[in-house]
Enzyme design. Structure first.
Site, PDB file in Angstrom:
ATOM      1  N   TYR A 175      37.407  54.513 -21.507  1.00  0.00           N
ATOM      2  CA  TYR A 175      38.398  54.554 -22.589  1.00  0.00           C
ATOM      3  C   TYR A 175      39.063  55.951 -22.648  1.00  0.00           C
ATOM      4  O   TYR A 175      38.379  56.966 -22.461  1.00  0.00           O
ATOM      5  CB  TYR A 175      37.701  54.206 -23.916  1.00  0.00           C
ATOM      6  CG  TYR A 175      38.574  54.486 -25.097  1.00  0.00           C
ATOM      7  CD1 TYR A 175      39.756  53.775 -25.281  1.00  0.00           C
ATOM      8  CD2 TYR A 175      38.258  55.478 -26.013  1.00  0.00           C
ATOM      9  CE1 TYR A 175      40.590  54.051 -26.359  1.00  0.00           C
ATOM     10  CE2 TYR A 175      39.085  55.752 -27.096  1.00  0.00           C
ATOM     11  CZ  TYR A 175      40.250  55.029 -27.247  1.00  0.00           C
ATOM     12  OH  TYR A 175      41.080  55.311 -28.303  1.00  0.00           O
ATOM     13  N   ASP A 203      28.607  53.019 -23.899  1.00  0.00           N
ATOM     14  CA  ASP A 203      29.611  52.405 -24.776  1.00  0.00           C
ATOM     15  C   ASP A 203      29.545  50.892 -24.556  1.00  0.00           C
ATOM     16  O   ASP A 203      29.889  50.396 -23.485  1.00  0.00           O
ATOM     17  CB  ASP A 203      30.998  52.957 -24.412  1.00  0.00           C
ATOM     18  CG  ASP A 203      32.098  52.420 -25.325  1.00  0.00           C
ATOM     19  OD1 ASP A 203      31.891  51.384 -25.974  1.00  0.00           O
ATOM     20  OD2 ASP A 203      33.178  53.042 -25.355  1.00  0.00           O
ATOM     21  N   ARG A 253      28.308  61.230 -47.540  1.00  0.00           N
ATOM     22  CA  ARG A 253      28.456  61.809 -46.192  1.00  0.00           C
ATOM     23  C   ARG A 253      27.110  61.820 -45.463  1.00  0.00           C
ATOM     24  O   ARG A 253      27.046  61.711 -44.243  1.00  0.00           O
ATOM     25  CB  ARG A 253      29.047  63.231 -46.284  1.00  0.00           C
ATOM     26  CG  ARG A 253      29.220  63.898 -44.932  1.00  0.00           C
ATOM     27  CD  ARG A 253      30.250  65.019 -44.967  1.00  0.00           C
ATOM     28  NE  ARG A 253      29.986  66.009 -45.991  1.00  0.00           N
ATOM     29  CZ  ARG A 253      29.155  67.051 -45.868  1.00  0.00           C
ATOM     30  NH1 ARG A 253      28.481  67.246 -44.744  1.00  0.00           N
ATOM     31  NH2 ARG A 253      28.981  67.902 -46.851  1.00  0.00           N
ATOM     32  N   LYS A 305      36.210  47.143 -33.280  1.00  0.00           N
ATOM     33  CA  LYS A 305      36.562  46.039 -32.392  1.00  0.00           C
ATOM     34  C   LYS A 305      35.711  44.797 -32.710  1.00  0.00           C
ATOM     35  O   LYS A 305      35.825  44.260 -33.780  1.00  0.00           O
ATOM     36  CB  LYS A 305      36.408  46.504 -30.937  1.00  0.00           C
ATOM     37  CG  LYS A 305      37.111  47.860 -30.644  1.00  0.00           C
ATOM     38  CD  LYS A 305      38.587  47.750 -30.751  1.00  0.00           C
ATOM     39  CE  LYS A 305      39.388  49.042 -30.653  1.00  0.00           C
ATOM     40  NZ  LYS A 305      38.779  50.306 -30.384  1.00  0.00           N
TER      41      LYS A 305
HETATM   42  N1  PLP Z   1      35.445  52.778 -26.753  1.00  0.00           N
HETATM   43  C1  PLP Z   1      36.282  51.803 -26.360  1.00  0.00           C
HETATM   44  C2  PLP Z   1      35.895  50.940 -25.194  1.00  0.00           C
HETATM   45  C3  PLP Z   1      37.499  51.615 -27.025  1.00  0.00           C
HETATM   46  O1  PLP Z   1      38.329  50.637 -26.625  1.00  0.00           O
HETATM   47  C4  PLP Z   1      37.833  52.471 -28.113  1.00  0.00           C
HETATM   48  C5  PLP Z   1      39.110  52.329 -28.848  1.00  0.00           C
HETATM   49  O2  PLP Z   1      40.003  51.616 -28.447  1.00  0.00           O
HETATM   50  C6  PLP Z   1      36.939  53.470 -28.470  1.00  0.00           C
HETATM   51  C7  PLP Z   1      35.763  53.592 -27.779  1.00  0.00           C
HETATM   52  C8  PLP Z   1      37.252  54.416 -29.611  1.00  0.00           C
HETATM   53  O3  PLP Z   1      37.025  53.764 -30.823  1.00  0.00           O
HETATM   54  P1  PLP Z   1      37.817  54.085 -32.188  1.00  0.00           P
HETATM   55  O4  PLP Z   1      39.251  53.758 -31.969  1.00  0.00           O
HETATM   56  O5  PLP Z   1      37.131  53.189 -33.180  1.00  0.00           O
HETATM   57  O6  PLP Z   1      37.599  55.530 -32.464  1.00  0.00           O
END
Ligand code: PLP
Length: 388
Positions: free
Chosen positions: A106, A178, A53, A203
């Site tokens: 998101y 992000d 962890r 992703k």
């Molecule tokens: N940021 C973006 C642009 C996303 O598309 C996503 C998920 O689809 C996330 C963050 C969140 O990521 P996670 O699903 O790995 O928690």
């Protein structure tokens, strides 16, 4: 600076090096030889072999690659993208503070801004990211953090990273970017002055739709604060998943150019189809956004959003007709995936919040790495079928 493929293949070699060509999976607890080593390990931020962890050699290997790809001093890994952004925000703000985010972002990030933070006494303002002035207007004396996402999910809007970073720095405000959709191949937010960069590594970084993971990259002092909070949330990436993520990243620089080609080809082909009201893709955006995208990105990625003239019914029928793209919430893998964002976000946001962020007739396509002509033919055939 060495090339991105060299980084993804070689950077981790010195981290827990061994004679194994593919790194071992450290699916284990760790021991210490003496009390001093044990005590040091217990407080070492992002250490590699005290307790998983707190850190693990497989985490450290991923982090080394991500830090060099994105540019800042250090990186850390988490169990998902949300397990990256939520501890980051919780670590950097307190009750009474104010946070600025984007209207197009998101759904999980939007929910942190609209639901979680206000419940904890942190006020938030969501702005139209296409106008840097909006960020300036939203600043208050209590603003501590600005969250950006560019291109944004699902409208593919571009944020002026340098303008927001300069504004934030001038006011002593931290920035969190992000970079999931762009990847460090297409855009490095830290080069424009963003403090911390994060990803849903689920992703493109992983790229094979078989892992849930998150990463953060930034100055060590800020990451140490985030790491302290992430220890308490306990959203730890399993060593096998970290190993899979590292293996996926080995080919990032080979995959992303194909995603870029496929995204662009689909965007161009669908934009002139009679069933399509509008395609959202950075290189097709209106003048100001197009110029910005070209200035801060080297490629535009595999994700595009398509607004159908026939609303939800037509969007749904299009999804059902696609032969290669499967209906899925994810994106960024070699497989092509497609989703109706308004349905996906229903669990995270209320109706008003969804209506503001996502048109009902919008489909998000995430082009994989299959041959460009096949993906374009498939999408055009599906669009033809729904416009009859
Ligand atoms: N940021 C973006 C642009 C996303 O598309 C996503 C998920 O689809 C996330 C963050 C969140 O990521 P996670 O699903 O790995 O928690």
């Amino acid at each position: 600076m060495r090339g991105k493929s060299t980084v993804t293949v070689h950077t981790d070699r010195e981290i827990h090096s061994s004679r194994a060509v593919a790194p071992p999976i450290y699916q284990t607890a760790f021991s210490a030889d003496d009390a001093v080593t044990f005590a040091t390990g217990a407080v070492e931020p992002r250490g590699a072999d005290f307790y998983t962890r707190f850190g693990n050699p497989n985490h450290a290997q991923v982090a080394a690659v991500v830090a060099e790809l994105e540019g800042p001093e250090a990186a850390m890994v988490t169990a998902s993208g949300m397990a990256a952004v939520t501890p980051a925000v919780l670590a950097l703000v307190s009750a009474g503070d104010h946070v600025i985010g984007q209207k197009s972002t998101y759904g999980g990030t939007a929910s942190v801004l609209l639901n979680l933070l206000p419940r904890l006494g942190v006020s938030t303002t969501l702005v139209d990211q296409t106008d840097p002035e909006e960020f300036a207007k939203a600043l208050t004396a209590r603003t501590r953090l600005i969250l950006v996402e560019t291109p944004s999910s699902p409208l593919m809007q571009i944020t002026d990273l340098r303008a927001v970073a300069d504004l934030a720095r001038a006011h002593g405000v931290l920035t969190l970017a992000d970079n999931t959709f762009a990847t460090p191949l297409n855009q490095r937010p830290a080069d424009f002055g963003m403090d911390v960069v994060w990803h849903s590594a689920t992703k493109y970084l992983n790229g094979h739709s078989d892992v849930s993971a998150g990463v953060l990259a930034g100055p060590a002092e800020i990451l140490d604060r985030i790491w302290d909070t992430s220890l308490l949330t306990g959203a730890t990436l399993g060593p096998i998943d970290a190993w899979l993520l590292l293996r996926g990243m080995r080919t990032l620089a080979l995959r992303v150019p194909r995603h870029n080609d496929n995204g662009l080809a689909l965007a161009e082909a669908l934009s002139s189809h009679p069933a399509v009201a509008r395609v959202h893709y950075p290189s097709l955006a209106a003048a100001a956004q197009h110029r910005l995208a070209v200035d801060q990105m080297q490629g535009f990625g595999g994700v595009l959003s398509v607004e159908f003239t026939g609303g939800y019914e037509m969007a749904d029928a299009f999804l059902s007709r696609l032969r290669y793209s499967r209906r899925s919430a994810s994106l960024g893998g070699v497989e092509s995936l497609a989703v109706h964002p308004a349905s996906m976000w229903a669990g995270m946001l209320n109706d008003d919040q969804i209506t503001d962020a996502v048109p009902a007739g919008l489909v998000r396509l995430a082009a994989g790495t299959a041959d460009t002509a096949d993906l374009v033919d498939d999408a055009l055939a599906a669009a033809d079928a729904v416009s009859i």
